[in-house]
Design a protein around this motif. Structure first.
Motif, PDB file in Angstrom:
ATOM      1  N   ASN A 179       0.827  -1.198   0.000  1.00  0.00           N
ATOM      2  CA  ASN A 179       0.000   0.000   0.000  1.00  0.00           C
ATOM      3  C   ASN A 179       0.866   1.254   0.000  1.00  0.00           C
ATOM      4  O   ASN A 179       0.581   2.229  -0.703  1.00  0.00           O
ATOM      5  N   GLN A 180       1.936   1.219   0.823  1.00  0.00           N
ATOM      6  CA  GLN A 180       2.864   2.353   0.876  1.00  0.00           C
ATOM      7  C   GLN A 180       3.482   2.612  -0.489  1.00  0.00           C
ATOM      8  O   GLN A 180       3.727   3.756  -0.875  1.00  0.00           O
ATOM      9  N   LEU A 181       3.783   1.533  -1.219  1.00  0.00           N
ATOM     10  CA  LEU A 181       4.406   1.653  -2.533  1.00  0.00           C
ATOM     11  C   LEU A 181       3.403   2.110  -3.587  1.00  0.00           C
ATOM     12  O   LEU A 181       3.766   2.328  -4.740  1.00  0.00           O
ATOM     13  N   GLY A 182       2.137   2.224  -3.191  1.00  0.00           N
ATOM     14  CA  GLY A 182       1.148   2.786  -4.100  1.00  0.00           C
ATOM     15  C   GLY A 182       0.518   1.778  -5.059  1.00  0.00           C
ATOM     16  O   GLY A 182      -0.094   2.162  -6.047  1.00  0.00           O
ATOM     17  N   LEU A 183       0.642   0.503  -4.778  1.00  0.00           N
ATOM     18  CA  LEU A 183       0.020  -0.503  -5.650  1.00  0.00           C
ATOM     19  C   LEU A 183      -1.509  -0.443  -5.555  1.00  0.00           C
ATOM     20  O   LEU A 183      -2.068   0.043  -4.568  1.00  0.00           O
ATOM     21  N   ALA A 184      -2.162  -0.953  -6.585  1.00  0.00           N
ATOM     22  CA  ALA A 184      -3.620  -1.011  -6.582  1.00  0.00           C
ATOM     23  C   ALA A 184      -4.086  -1.894  -5.429  1.00  0.00           C
ATOM     24  O   ALA A 184      -3.400  -2.848  -5.038  1.00  0.00           O
ATOM     25  N   SER A 185      -5.274  -1.560  -4.936  1.00  0.00           N
ATOM     26  CA  SER A 185      -5.806  -2.216  -3.752  1.00  0.00           C
ATOM     27  C   SER A 185      -5.852  -3.742  -3.909  1.00  0.00           C
ATOM     28  O   SER A 185      -5.483  -4.487  -3.003  1.00  0.00           O
ATOM     29  N   TRP A 186      -6.269  -4.210  -5.094  1.00  0.00           N
ATOM     30  CA  TRP A 186      -6.427  -5.658  -5.238  1.00  0.00           C
ATOM     31  C   TRP A 186      -5.077  -6.362  -5.281  1.00  0.00           C
ATOM     32  O   TRP A 186      -4.941  -7.506  -4.825  1.00  0.00           O
ATOM     33  N   LEU A 187      -4.048  -5.667  -5.780  1.00  0.00           N
ATOM     34  CA  LEU A 187      -2.707  -6.258  -5.779  1.00  0.00           C
ATOM     35  C   LEU A 187      -2.150  -6.339  -4.360  1.00  0.00           C
ATOM     36  O   LEU A 187      -1.463  -7.302  -4.003  1.00  0.00           O
ATOM     37  N   CYS A 188      -2.479  -5.324  -3.561  1.00  0.00           N
ATOM     38  CA  CYS A 188      -2.035  -5.312  -2.160  1.00  0.00           C
ATOM     39  C   CYS A 188      -2.628  -6.487  -1.385  1.00  0.00           C
ATOM     40  O   CYS A 188      -2.081  -6.911  -0.369  1.00  0.00           O
ATOM     41  N   ILE A 189      -3.749  -6.987  -1.846  1.00  0.00           N
ATOM     42  CA  ILE A 189      -4.344  -8.171  -1.217  1.00  0.00           C
ATOM     43  C   ILE A 189      -3.833  -9.439  -1.893  1.00  0.00           C
ATOM     44  O   ILE A 189      -3.415 -10.389  -1.231  1.00  0.00           O
ATOM     45  N   PHE A 190      -3.812  -9.417  -3.224  1.00  0.00           N
ATOM     46  CA  PHE A 190      -3.544 -10.633  -3.989  1.00  0.00           C
ATOM     47  C   PHE A 190      -2.119 -11.161  -3.778  1.00  0.00           C
ATOM     48  O   PHE A 190      -1.923 -12.365  -3.539  1.00  0.00           O
TER      49      PHE A 190
END
Lengths: 218, 218, 218
Positions: A179-190
């Motif tokens: 999340n800190q790195l700014g990835l999309a929400s679904w990638l932060c979960i996936f």
């Protein structure tokens, strides 16, 4: 703006799919625990439900979120009720070991998905990183903890020296990092969910154990 | 107006200092319980955390207060995590008795301070006096109760016949009385907290016990 | 409009009367459990209180309702405190069986009234029917569940194969049905509560049991 909404919808659908799949594995662990303790129909139902929904519900109580997953998806409770009744009729000793082996992989998926999702939900409330990671751990682990307390046993998650909650915790930190790195929400979960699942399967396969207390025999 | 704000700040700072000191003693009681039950790293961490923060968290859930202490002071969770890991590496049987004796005084302080603070917080919500006193008791005692439930034991606070919760209850009534008499907020906490601490130390020293059930052997 | 208000008041008064009567039976079951486990004065008080108010409190936490019954009717806590202290002084082994038989009927009333009331409260929040029925079950049964967990035993409600929670569940469905049929609020509570009470008394009298697991001895 449209993009954000679309991705929010996407994540929201993904969230539901995730929770449904993982929930089944967790529910079955409760069903088995109820069988082992020879609980009656109501006991089996409660322990199954708590194993499935307890972790997320406890997280939502602490984070003051409503409605609970099982209120929003009440059909799942009916389904669970049916499964429990069928199990009471047809489940035998010999099915237990089979079921336990069959749920190892979905349970590992559940660990990854619940922990990632729980952490992400807490991050949306702007809570400190360790609190978010612990909310992920709670989501993944405390259904099982409540299941064991209801069965009057020391929670397996506290005493089996397997890296289960620890994996959830590390995965939660990773969710935060992405999340800190700014990835999309679904990638932060996936991504963390996948890594946690793999890690958990490796931990089972190689029988990794957490370090033991140094107890001298005096 | 300025006075009120200043005294509010003062109390608020005092509150934090109070909670930090008492929390350490309560956390160590959890660490010891985890050691005794030979819990794994995660189990020790949870039981330590619950012993430290469980009472106040349960109170806040019931009073619908947020954020929890450990969300506002998340650094304390990191510290606790570090202490637990060190304990897993270095703690030995022989340390247990020493630790137990060393925490008697801080634990007595914790009893006084938690009970007084918990009562005062409930009084701010204008709840009935007995509810406020019980919220004080809950703050001081239920961390230990949850610790014991997680360890699958009858809570010590329910079964050791020591005047612990009873002292918390009487102290809570005193907090209410001093508020009625119009004393400053910090005095309403400080005086009963001190008296409860002294009473608890006397109770340990003179081995006071609560009355037993009259059971005839028939 | 006036009618609605009057009927609301009526129901509200009925609610209070209901809760008071049933609460006493549930409280006594806690008192007996505390006696059996030889808990100290504080333990007896907590287990009594939890047996009486635990189910409704848990429901209210999940439904995010405040104030709790015992906050609104704090005098009942004082009374309970007095009863517990008298019991510590005067209760003997021989009283237990007598008390247990004496509370069978009030407990059956409590089952019916709590379950109907809990369901009705959830229905007012427009929750799905199965969630409402389960809130009724929780109100009627989880005081006893928490009582048993605090006493470190497998909850009786999960393991005694008696149709207790099952009756509460069916009664809850009936509350929903009567609401659907447009009956007055107090009838939606009164009719199912009466039927549940009768059913429970029949279940005790004829020793009805829930179906057992099919376990082969291999």
């Amino acid at each position: 703006m449209v993009d954000v909404t679309a991705s929010t919808l996407q994540v929201s659908t993904l969230q539901v799919a995730i929770e449904i799949f993982a929930t089944s594995a967790f529910a079955l662990s409760g069903l088995i625990a109820g069988f082992r303790k020879q609980l009656d129909a109501f006991g089996v139902f409660v322990v199954t439900g708590v194993a499935a929904f307890g972790g997320g519900t406890l997280r939502d109580v602490l984070l003051d979120r409503r409605p609970f997953f099982w209120v929003d998806h009440a059909n799942w409770i009916w389904l669970m009720l049916g499964v429990c009744m069928l199990a009471m009729l047809f489940m035998r000793n010999k099915h237990i070991q089979l079921t336990e082996r069959a749920i190892l992989i979905p349970d590992a998926l559940g660990l990854g998905l619940y922990a990632a999702l729980g952490t992400q939900i807490a991050l949306q409330q702007q809570l400190p990183v360790i609190v978010c990671a612990l909310m992920g751990v709670m989501t993944a682990v405390f259904g099982g903890v409540l299941r064991d307390i209801f069965c009057n046993e020391i929670p397996k998650a506290f005493s089996d020296y397997q890296p289960y909650a620890v994996i959830a915790f590390l995965g939660g930190l990773m969710v935060w990092l992405l999340n800190q790195l700014g990835l999309a929400s679904w990638l932060c979960i996936f991504i963390p969910a996948t890594l946690m699942t793999i890690l958990r399967i490796l931990a089972i396969h190689f029988e990794w154990r957490l370090p033991h207390w140094k107890i001298e025999s005096n």
